[in-house]
Design an enzyme around this catalytic site. Structure first.
Site, short mmCIF file in Angstrom:
data_model
loop_
_atom_site.label_atom_id
_atom_site.label_comp_id
_atom_site.label_asym_id
_atom_site.label_seq_id
_atom_site.Cartn_x
_atom_site.Cartn_y
_atom_site.Cartn_z
N SER A 466 0.60 -1.21 -0.14
CA SER A 466 0.07 0.13 -0.07
C SER A 466 0.99 1.33 0.00
O SER A 466 1.57 1.66 -1.00
CB SER A 466 -0.90 -0.11 1.23
OG SER A 466 -2.06 1.08 1.21
N ASP A 477 10.22 5.96 -9.80
CA ASP A 477 9.81 6.77 -10.94
C ASP A 477 10.73 7.85 -11.05
O ASP A 477 11.05 8.49 -12.23
CB ASP A 477 8.46 6.90 -10.98
CG ASP A 477 7.64 5.69 -11.17
OD1 ASP A 477 7.96 4.75 -11.75
OD2 ASP A 477 6.50 5.75 -10.74
N LYS A 491 -0.66 -4.41 -3.39
CA LYS A 491 -2.03 -3.94 -3.02
C LYS A 491 -2.05 -2.61 -3.61
O LYS A 491 -1.60 -1.30 -3.03
CB LYS A 491 -2.06 -3.96 -1.65
CG LYS A 491 -3.58 -3.44 -1.10
CD LYS A 491 -3.50 -3.49 0.32
CE LYS A 491 -4.91 -3.06 0.74
NZ LYS A 491 -5.46 -1.46 0.53
#
Length: 680
Positions: A466, A477, A491
């Site tokens: 999460s 990224d 998740k």
């Protein structure tokens, strides 16, 4: 309510271990009008507000039926084939039934299960011959998915003969005498009979409605009023124990999660999906075998006053409890505040190739935020605030780089994942959230300040989930840090807890709650974290394969997808060339460094054990397997003890050899490689 009384005689000369079982007719449980109303309410809520707008139709009905049967009898040890064929008449009707609030079908399925349960106990007590022959070459199937339902009672009796024989053999191999084995198995099944006899209608309703909710996705759940109340009590009070949430899996007590900040978390000795086989009190107390125990009874054994010692025999996650040697661990109990999730910082002086590095390690148990104080504009505690303080302290100690340890961090506050990311980037989007209506919101860091701009590795494992995946995905990224470890949980969904009373305020009785999936997370590059998780740049050997651990292990998990990426400005901290060089250095160590070779061998053994579908019931064969496992276990312990001295390098040159945790050690070594490249 039905009661069982099981009386035993001393196990002598192969006589039956049970002398008498008295049973009354099993009382039939049935639903109430209030439960019927609540079922209709839950069905309407899920069909209208769930993220995927799943239709309650015949297709979902079959999923509910199969899941409910599996919930009751996962190992196919109670229902007969004729039971399943008879009950299958409900297979395409449960959807219509639940929309109408008709629950008799669910209760009939449960009542049939309970009748079969009683028959099994009577068979074990009155018909089973405990005089087992351990010299025969026969096997028990331990993979229930490869089993069909027993064709008749005779076939089921044979299945149970092997189950009990295997349990007796485990105890025999553990050095138990025949009399002790008989007594222990008697107690085990007495506990099971007590469990099933104490079931009430509300328990069946909770079980069935949660099965229904989870048919939408595994993170959508139903909580009955008492379940919700107990949850709130646990969340609001201090407990004294080891700090682990437990559940049952077949006959075993399994660690469902490790509470951030608790003794278990800080010890690093016990983790999610480990199985607890036995419990002992203090330094010298005798171990009590807890296989087959009720969960509440196991919890009472483990829980205790602050400062006292509890010893556990555990089998690590991914290993079979029937084919692996249990490890003995010692944990000192402490008072556990369930909101005690404060990050921990430490600085280690590490030498690599004769060069000294000051490495800061930040362990983040969860992403927490004191929301009420935050909303009121008061001073509040949060993961980001605490990490910022640690970074400030690190600055005064002239650190060369940091490791952020997110292992077993199950997530928490979305806002904290965004704010924490902001400490390491100038500004920009961190996460995207797509709502059930298709609209997309972007969570951004709007503060242009970068609190820390030096070299960084982020350590993850399969149980980093999460919010942990949001943070680690953003760091990847943005090319801000190097991810090391295992692929994360996967998740990528968002849930809210909804009270049913708000829909029917005039009802005096307290209704249950539904935890409902309302949105999905996406990385700034547009990829969902669902199923795929976040893949590390330097991937370490892992015993946790996606199909068995993580989101992909759930049959009803939402699918992976992607949306358009956002406009974000990548840094030039970590390039593809740097990743390739770091990975190449890691591959060299994997082939040569004892600590990584030992880890890879252990993982390989675990993966092999996970693939086992049968288990020998021959004493000599099982003893041989156990002896080989014990020998390997002892060799691994000896190897771990000697790694500091036998790492092939002088520890004055490479003092990372003093770190026994291979995952943390490798993340530090990767960081040292990164620093040596002049990054940051």
């Amino acid at each position: 309510m039905k009661k069982f009384l099981i009386y035993s005689l001393v196990f002598l000369f192969g006589f039956n271990a049970f002398s008498q079982v008295e049973t009354e007719e099993v009382a039939k449980l049935s639903p109430t009008k209030e439960e019927s109303m609540e079922a209709r309410l839950v069905a309407g809520l899920l069909s209208q507000y769930h993220y995927e707008k799943t239709a309650i139709d015949d297709q979902l009905s079959k999923i509910i039926f199969d899941s409910y049967i599996k919930t009751l009898d996962a190992n196919k040890q109670y229902f007969l084939k004729e039971d399943i064929e008879y009950l299958s008449r409900f297979e395409d009707r449960l959807d219509d039934h639940i929309k109408l609030g008709y629950l008799l079908s669910a209760y009939e399925i449960f009542n049939t299960f309970r009748e079969r349960f009683v028959e099994r106990i009577e068979f074990v007590a009155n018909e089973l011959d405990f005089n087992f022959d351990y010299t025969t070459d026969e096997y028990i199937v331990i993979d229930s998915d490869s089993l069909d339902w027993a064709a008749n009672e005779e076939a089921l009796n044979e299945r149970w003969r092997k189950v009990i024989k295997s349990q007796a053999l485990e105890l025999k191999l553990d050095g138990e005498a025949d009399t002790a084995i008989a007594s222990e198995l008697i107690e085990r099944y007495e506990r099971l009979t007590n469990t099933i006899s104490e079931y009430e209608g509300r328990d069946v309703f909770q079980l069935y409605m949660n099965t229904f909710a989870e048919s939408f996705d595994p993170h959508t759940n139903y909580f009955s009023p008492i379940t919700s109340e107990n949850f709130q009590i646990r969340m609001s009070q201090s407990l004294e124990g080891i700090g682990a949430t437990l559940t049952t899996q077949n006959d075993y007590t399994r660690v469902a999660s490790v509470v951030p900040g608790g003794p278990a978390f800080e010890s690093k000795l016990i983790n999610t999906d480990d199985k607890i086989l036995a419990v002992a009190q203090g330094v010298k107390g005798e171990f009590v075998n807890v296989i087959g125990w009720r969960l509440d009874d196991v919890v009472q054994l483990i829980r205790g006053p602050k400062g006292t010692i509890v010893r556990l025999k555990i089998v690590k996650a991914g290993k079979s409890p029937t084919t692996s040697i249990a490890e003995e661990i010692t944990i000192v109990r402490d008072k556990i505040k369930l909101d005690n999730q404060v990050p921990i910082g430490e600085v280690r002086e590490v030498y690599r190739d004769g060069i000294k590095y000051n490495v800061g390690i930040i362990t983040i148990p969860s992403f927490y935020l004191e929301f009420e104080a935050y909303q009121n504009g008061e001073e509040y505690g949060s993961t980001t605030n605490d990490v910022q303080k640690i970074l400030s302290d690190f600055e005064s100690q002239n650190i060369d780089g940091i490791v952020i340890d997110l292992r077993s961090n199950g997530g928490g506050s979305l806002q904290e994942a965004i704010d924490l990311s902001g400490l390491f980037i100038e500004k920009g989007p961190v996460v995207q959230i797509r709502n059930t209506d298709g609209t997309v919101e972007v969570g951004e860091d709007k503060d242009p300040a970068m609190v820390y701009n030096g070299p960084m590795t982020i350590l993850t494992n399969r149980f980093s989930a999460s919010a942990s995946e949001i943070f680690s995905g953003a760091m990847k990224d943005y090319n801000r840090g190097v991810l090391v470890g295992e692929t994360t949980f996967g998740k990528g969904t968002v849930q809210n807890l909804i009270s049913l009373n708000q829909f029917v305020p005039k009802v005096e009785d307290k209704l249950g709650q539904v935890k409902l999936t309302l949105a999905k997370y996406y990385r700034v590059n547009g990829s969902s974290t669902q199923h795929k998780g976040v893949t590390p740049d330097v991937k370490l050997p892992s015993p946790f394969e996606a199909e068995n651990f993580g989101e992909s292990s759930y049959e009803r998990a939402l699918e992976w997808d992607e949306i358009d990426g956002t406009d974000y400005q990548q840094t030039n901290f970590i390039t593809d060339d740097i990743r390739s060089k770091l990975k190449a250095k890691h591959e060299e160590r994997l082939a040569e460094a004892p600590y990584l070779k030992n880890l890879a061998q252990d993982v390989e053994e675990s993966l092999v054990n996970q693939q086992k579908h049968i288990l020998s019931l021959n004493y000599e064969q099982r003893k041989k397997e156990n002896d080989e496992a014990l020998k390997k276990h002892n060799e691994e312990r000896a190897m771990n003890e000697s790694l500091k001295e036998s790492d092939g390098e002088d520890k004055k040159i490479n003092s990372d050899s003093e770190i026994s945790d291979p995952y943390l050690r490798e993340s530090i070594v990767v960081l040292a490689d990164l620093i040596a490249m002049g990054i940051g």
